[in-house]
Design a protein around this motif. Structure first.
Motif, PDB file in Angstrom:
ATOM      1  N   UNK A   1       0.796  -1.076  -0.021  1.00 53.34           N
ATOM      2  CA  UNK A   1      -0.177  -0.059   0.119  1.00 53.34           C
ATOM      3  C   UNK A   1       0.870   1.274   0.058  1.00 53.34           C
ATOM      4  N   UNK A   2       0.238   2.379  -0.068  1.00 55.47           N
ATOM      5  CA  UNK A   2       1.051   3.524   0.007  1.00 55.47           C
ATOM      6  C   UNK A   2       1.524   3.825   1.256  1.00 55.47           C
ATOM      7  N   UNK A   3       0.886   3.185   2.318  1.00 54.96           N
ATOM      8  CA  UNK A   3       1.285   3.380   3.779  1.00 54.96           C
ATOM      9  C   UNK A   3       2.555   2.506   3.836  1.00 54.96           C
ATOM     10  N   UNK A   4       2.829   1.158   3.430  1.00 53.31           N
ATOM     11  CA  UNK A   4       3.904   0.422   3.570  1.00 53.31           C
ATOM     12  C   UNK A   4       4.962   1.177   2.682  1.00 53.31           C
ATOM     13  N   UNK A   5       4.727   1.762   1.474  1.00 52.47           N
ATOM     14  CA  UNK A   5       5.770   2.488   0.828  1.00 52.47           C
ATOM     15  C   UNK A   5       6.434   3.604   1.590  1.00 52.47           C
ATOM     16  N   UNK A   6       5.477   4.545   2.063  1.00 55.35           N
ATOM     17  CA  UNK A   6       5.876   5.531   2.840  1.00 55.35           C
ATOM     18  C   UNK A   6       6.609   5.127   4.127  1.00 55.35           C
ATOM     19  N   UNK A   7       6.043   3.999   4.916  1.00 56.02           N
ATOM     20  CA  UNK A   7       6.822   3.758   5.940  1.00 56.02           C
ATOM     21  C   UNK A   7       8.319   3.077   5.583  1.00 56.02           C
ATOM     22  N   UNK A   8       8.449   2.383   4.398  1.00 61.12           N
ATOM     23  CA  UNK A   8       9.665   1.856   3.789  1.00 61.12           C
ATOM     24  C   UNK A   8      10.728   3.042   3.637  1.00 61.12           C
ATOM     25  N   UNK A   9      10.164   4.104   2.955  1.00 62.46           N
ATOM     26  CA  UNK A   9      11.155   5.122   2.803  1.00 62.46           C
ATOM     27  C   UNK A   9      11.633   5.724   4.071  1.00 62.46           C
ATOM     28  N   UNK A  10      10.618   5.792   5.162  1.00 63.29           N
ATOM     29  CA  UNK A  10      10.993   6.275   6.335  1.00 63.29           C
ATOM     30  C   UNK A  10      12.219   5.497   7.050  1.00 63.29           C
ATOM     31  N   UNK A  11      11.936   4.242   6.938  1.00 69.65           N
ATOM     32  CA  UNK A  11      12.821   3.171   7.673  1.00 69.65           C
ATOM     33  C   UNK A  11      14.182   3.427   6.926  1.00 69.65           C
ATOM     34  N   UNK A  12      14.327   3.235   5.658  1.00 69.67           N
ATOM     35  CA  UNK A  12      15.621   3.179   4.950  1.00 69.67           C
ATOM     36  C   UNK A  12      16.517   4.691   5.362  1.00 69.67           C
ATOM     37  N   UNK A  13      15.580   5.730   5.418  1.00 64.36           N
ATOM     38  CA  UNK A  13      16.312   6.810   5.517  1.00 64.36           C
ATOM     39  C   UNK A  13      16.692   6.890   6.823  1.00 64.36           C
ATOM     40  N   UNK A  14      16.053   6.490   8.074  1.00 60.85           N
ATOM     41  CA  UNK A  14      16.325   6.330   9.494  1.00 60.85           C
ATOM     42  C   UNK A  14      17.690   5.458   9.537  1.00 60.85           C
ATOM     43  N   UNK A  15      17.610   4.225   9.111  1.00 64.76           N
ATOM     44  CA  UNK A  15      18.775   3.503   9.220  1.00 64.76           C
ATOM     45  C   UNK A  15      19.941   3.792   8.753  1.00 64.76           C
ATOM     46  N   UNK A  16      19.970   4.782   7.495  1.00 62.06           N
ATOM     47  CA  UNK A  16      20.995   5.133   6.707  1.00 62.06           C
ATOM     48  C   UNK A  16      21.659   6.207   7.868  1.00 62.06           C
ATOM     49  N   UNK A  17      20.689   6.983   8.209  1.00 66.22           N
ATOM     50  CA  UNK A  17      21.188   8.272   9.227  1.00 66.22           C
ATOM     51  C   UNK A  17      21.869   7.757  10.508  1.00 66.22           C
ATOM     52  N   UNK A  18      21.071   6.394  11.062  1.00 66.34           N
ATOM     53  CA  UNK A  18      21.805   6.023  12.354  1.00 66.34           C
ATOM     54  C   UNK A  18      22.974   5.395  12.079  1.00 66.34           C
ATOM     55  N   UNK A  19      23.350   4.794  10.999  1.00 69.58           N
ATOM     56  CA  UNK A  19      24.710   4.163  10.476  1.00 69.58           C
ATOM     57  C   UNK A  19      25.574   5.241  10.253  1.00 69.58           C
ATOM     58  N   UNK A  20      25.321   6.145   9.517  1.00 71.34           N
ATOM     59  CA  UNK A  20      26.257   7.351   9.146  1.00 71.34           C
ATOM     60  C   UNK A  20      26.623   7.787  10.477  1.00 71.34           C
ATOM     61  N   UNK A  21      25.925   7.964  11.414  1.00 68.52           N
ATOM     62  CA  UNK A  21      26.403   8.633  12.764  1.00 68.52           C
ATOM     63  C   UNK A  21      27.436   7.867  13.491  1.00 68.52           C
ATOM     64  N   UNK A  22      27.597   6.582  12.988  1.00 64.53           N
ATOM     65  CA  UNK A  22      28.739   5.780  13.689  1.00 64.53           C
ATOM     66  C   UNK A  22      28.316   4.931  14.643  1.00 64.53           C
TER      67      UNK A  22
END
Length: 814
Positions: free
Chosen positions: A516-537
């Motif tokens: 669904x659009x909700x699943x796709x939106x949440x997917x984008x949020x989770x991918x962005x969040x994990x990348x941000x947390x990873x880059x923070x070290x």
């Protein structure tokens, strides 16, 4: 309506009456009611027609026969209460027809079961027939049923009162050409004529339907199986032509007609009907009977290309045409989607000049006759010898038919049918052309909308996933994504490859629940969040824990699974964290594979206080790391353990030298019922491993001097004699800034790769240093970063877990 130049045209009502009179001439025909419904499709321009009769208990009006597209497209039921508010019940009670438009249907309780599509519905009682018989018809035309359509339906209303074929009694003797198939056991009772058609004797037949299926031509088995499966029989009667093998000579064509009888009271569901020699029936059956099969094919055609191929397959053989083309109308151009035959040499020279790539654009500007037919909006035929422009005359020198394909208030396209030898256009062919044009036009518009929506979904999915994967030190990575073909909703599968400091790389793959659009939106949020947390070290378990807390705080009803692998490219080691996701699969250099025994935590978003343990992995040069989502390894036919075993086997059999071919081979087994994400990385090992040394800076009065001394010793051990003064100046300034402007621990890291030396100072403050824009002569500080910038080939800051790292790279003259 088919037009032929200036010849006179009879009204549809008169033609419908003639067709009905011819049909009623045989009052004992067992399929008379089915043929009446097919005539309603042609002359009343309906997309669906059905007959409802009173059930045995007298409380329900039950579906007896139907023709056209599946009734489920309009939310129509197989039975309605006689005392209810349905149009069928109302028409039978009042003995008056019921005409409903989209607005009227929306106001009725039954509209809750109706899909979101506009259509018109008509229910007409059998005025002089049985009290419990009603004709129901559906139209998707913009204006619904016009006056002629309604008169045609009134003609057919009484005719549907003809009784259905007699159903064989349980255990009774069957007519010679009839059969009865029990859907639960596969046992079939057949008449003597059917046994003769299959070349069997009564004593030699074991009563199993598999025995009969085994005598059919293998290419016809899929279509034959679709008829004998109960799930597909709920839309009404079915008709099919198939071939059976003969001891000598070519296969014999047979025609099957059947209807599904639901079970009950201890009786199994049955498929009953007749099988006859198609060669003896072909002369008696009009081409109108093929409309139902065309409608069924168009109902399952998803794309414009599928619709075009269904129309070509339905028309070329019965019309014995030499060539047929179907094209979409885009503004003033016809974009050809299917040509049969596909060779350019089979088409006029002007068409070949317009050949762009796979198909040409039909040159409408050079065919004014075709343009006129499209404007008039009616199928037209020209016999052999008609003076036409060469671009049309060469399509059908023995006769040409042009079918504009209407859809609502516009033209969706056109179909051109040509014959090389003089062709006589019979009345059945004219009816077939007229009915096919309306069905194809509506299906073409639906498919065009499907294609546009599918492209939109694909574009959205591509925007949410990485455009390209980064180049990795000592490794190569490839990724693949396949959207599900069952439905158009965007999915929640994602992958990512994140370069990290110190030659670390994070491999991430995940799956958000649902499509669904909700699943796709949440997917984008989770991918962005994990990348941000990873880059923070943060370490892997902290990254996944932060993502879990974020998803819990979002208060969504969805959850997500995730696998996170942090690979140290220098050491060949990795840490894996799983959150309800499949474990990685490793392919070792010797070709052996194993599924990593990585302990996992719950899916993200399930529990706020959850543990996500880290499991170690060891990678030798040449090791392949594979991460995938469950869409590739799980299906209705195989559980996930079998799928993972097959996935590991396929990985072991592949050549890791070509990762793209490995990924394509693994995806070749995808069943496409769910989204599939696949991420592969081949670890090759770094050709040149950096040299590293670390010093913890204590907060002492002479801390900067100790840091410079550590730097000198390290450079001397590495054989670096040039640029030592510049390196020590950079170390002094970075360490001083960290001690003066931050609290907590300070760490100095020195890294040498070839001729580049990296100086990095980490502290516990997340605030980046501010480079001054200007410094006056009277200023006593602020020049440190200016000196670092002057001495460095590059410099900058990186976030680390709970703080930052200020780094400088210096080029050495070695």
């Amino acid at each position: 309506m088919v037009s032929e130049g200036g010849t006179g045209r009879g009204t549809r009502v008169l033609r419908a009456g003639d067709a009905l009179t011819a049909l009623m001439a045989d009052p004992d025909s067992p399929e008379r009611r089915q043929r009446v419904l097919e005539l309603a499709l042609v002359f009343a321009r309906a997309t669906f027609a059905a007959a409802y009769t009173l059930g045995e208990d007298g409380d329900l009006l039950c579906l007896a026969d139907s023709a056209g597209v599946p009734r489920t497209l309009y939310g129509l039921r197989d039975s309605y209460p006689v005392a209810g508010r349905s149009p069928v019940a109302e028409a039978c009670r009042t003995k008056r027809p019921v005409w409903l438009g989209p607005g009227d249907l929306a106001d009725r309780a039954e509209a809750r079961r109706t899909p979101s599509r506009d259509f018109f519905l008509a229910a007409l009682p059998a005025y002089r027939g049985d009290d419990g018989v009603c004709l129901l018809a559906v139209s998707e035309r913009r204006d619904g049923f016009d006056a002629e359509d309604r008169k045609c339906l009134e003609l057919f209303a009484d005719a549907v009162a003809a009784h259905a074929p007699a159903e064989p009694a349980e255990g009774g003797e069957l007519p010679p050409g009839a059969f009865s198939l029990a859907m639960d056991s596969g046992r079939v009772e057949v008449g003597d004529d059917i046994l003769e058609l299959f070349g069997l004797t009564r004593d030699g037949f074991d009563g199993k339907v598999e025995t009969l299926l085994g005598l059919t031509v293998p290419e016809d088995l899929p279509s034959l199986m679709s008829v004998v499966e109960a799930d597909h029989m709920s839309i009404g009667d079915r008709e099919l032509e198939f071939r059976v093998l003969q001891p000598t000579g070519p296969p014999k064509w047979l025609r099957l007609r059947g209807r599904f009888l639901p079970g009950g009271d201890g009786r199994p569901a049955r498929l009953v009907g007749t099988v006859a020699d198609a060669s003896t029936l072909r002369a008696e059956v009009t081409d109108v009977a093929r409309i139902q099969r065309l409608a069924a094919a168009l109902a399952t055609a998803g794309t414009v290309r599928d619709v075009s191929q269904a129309v070509v397959a339905a028309l070329r053989r019965p019309l014995r045409a030499d060539r047929i083309a179907l094209a979409e109308l885009e503004h003033d151009r016809l974009v050809v989607t299917v040509l049969d035959p596909p060779e350019p040499e089979a088409w006029p020279e002007l068409w070949r000049l317009e050949w762009r790539s796979e198909w040409p654009d039909a040159p409408v500007r050079a065919m004014p006759t075709l343009a006129g037919a499209l404007r008039e909006g009616r199928a037209q035929i020209w016999p052999a010898g008609t003076a036409l422009e060469p671009a049309l005359a060469d399509v059908g020198p023995g006769g040409l038919a042009v079918l504009p394909l209407p859809a609502g208030n516009r033209m969706a396209g056109a179909c051109l049918i040509g014959w090389d030898r003089p062709h006589d256009f019979g009345p059945d062919e004219r009816a077939l052309l007229t009915a096919s044009a309306g069905l194809a036009g509506q299906a073409l518009m639906r498919a065009h909308a499907f294609d546009a929506e599918h492209e939109l979904v694909g574009m959205l999915q591509r925007q949410l996933l990485p455009r390209r994967l980064p180049k990795l030190p000592g490794a190569v990575a490839v990724a693949r994504y396949l959207p599900a073909t069952a439905g158009l909703e965007v999915g929640g599968d994602w992958y990512d490859v994140i370069p990290l400091p110190d030659n670390h790389v994070a491999l991430v793959i995940g799956d958000v629940q649902g499509h669904s659009a909700a699943a796709a939106t949440l997917m984008g949020q989770m991918r962005t969040a994990i990348r941000a947390y990873a880059v923070e070290g943060h370490p892997p378990d902290v990254v996944v824990s932060h993502a879990n807390r974020l998803l819990v705080d979002l208060e969504t009803d969805l959850f997500a699974t995730c696998a996170y692998v942090d690979v140290d490219m220098e050491e060949g080691s990795a840490w894996c964290v799983r959150a309800g996701h499949l474990p990685p699969v490793l392919r070792h250099p010797d070709g052996s594979t194993h599924i990593a025994e990585a302990e996992g935590g719950p899916p993200l978003g399930v529990a706020a206080q959850a543990d996500f343990p880290m499991s170690p992995l060891r990678l030798q040069p040449g090791t392949l790391v594979a991460l995938t989502t469950d869409g590739l390894v799980e299906s209705a036919d195989a559980d996930i353990d079998e799928g993972m075993a097959g996935f590991a086997h396929g990985l072991g059999a592949a050549d890791p030298a070509h990762l793209g071919l490995v990924a394509d081979a693994l995806l070749g087994n995808a069943h496409r019922g769910d989204d599939v994400a696949l991420l592969l990385m081949r670890y090759d090992g770094m050709a040149v491993r950096p040299r590293r040394e670390t010093w913890t800076v204590w907060r002492l009065p002479e801390a900067v001097r100790h840091a410079r001394r550590f730097t000198r010793r390290t450079l001397r051990a590495w054989g670096v004699t040039e640029e030592t003064d510049a390196v020590q100046l950079v170390v002094s300034e970075l360490v001083t800034n960290a001690l003066v402007h931050t609290d907590g621990q300070v760490r100095l890291d020195l890294t040498l790769v070839n001729s580049r030396l990296r100086v990095a100072v980490a502290d516990t403050s997340p605030r980046s240093p501010v480079r001054p824009t200007s410094i006056g002569w009277e200023a006593t500080g602020g020049r440190g970063l200016l000196l670092v910038e002057a001495m460095s080939a590059a410099w900058g800051t990186l976030p680390v877990s709970g703080g930052k790292q200020v780094w400088s790279e210096i080029t050495l003259d070695r």
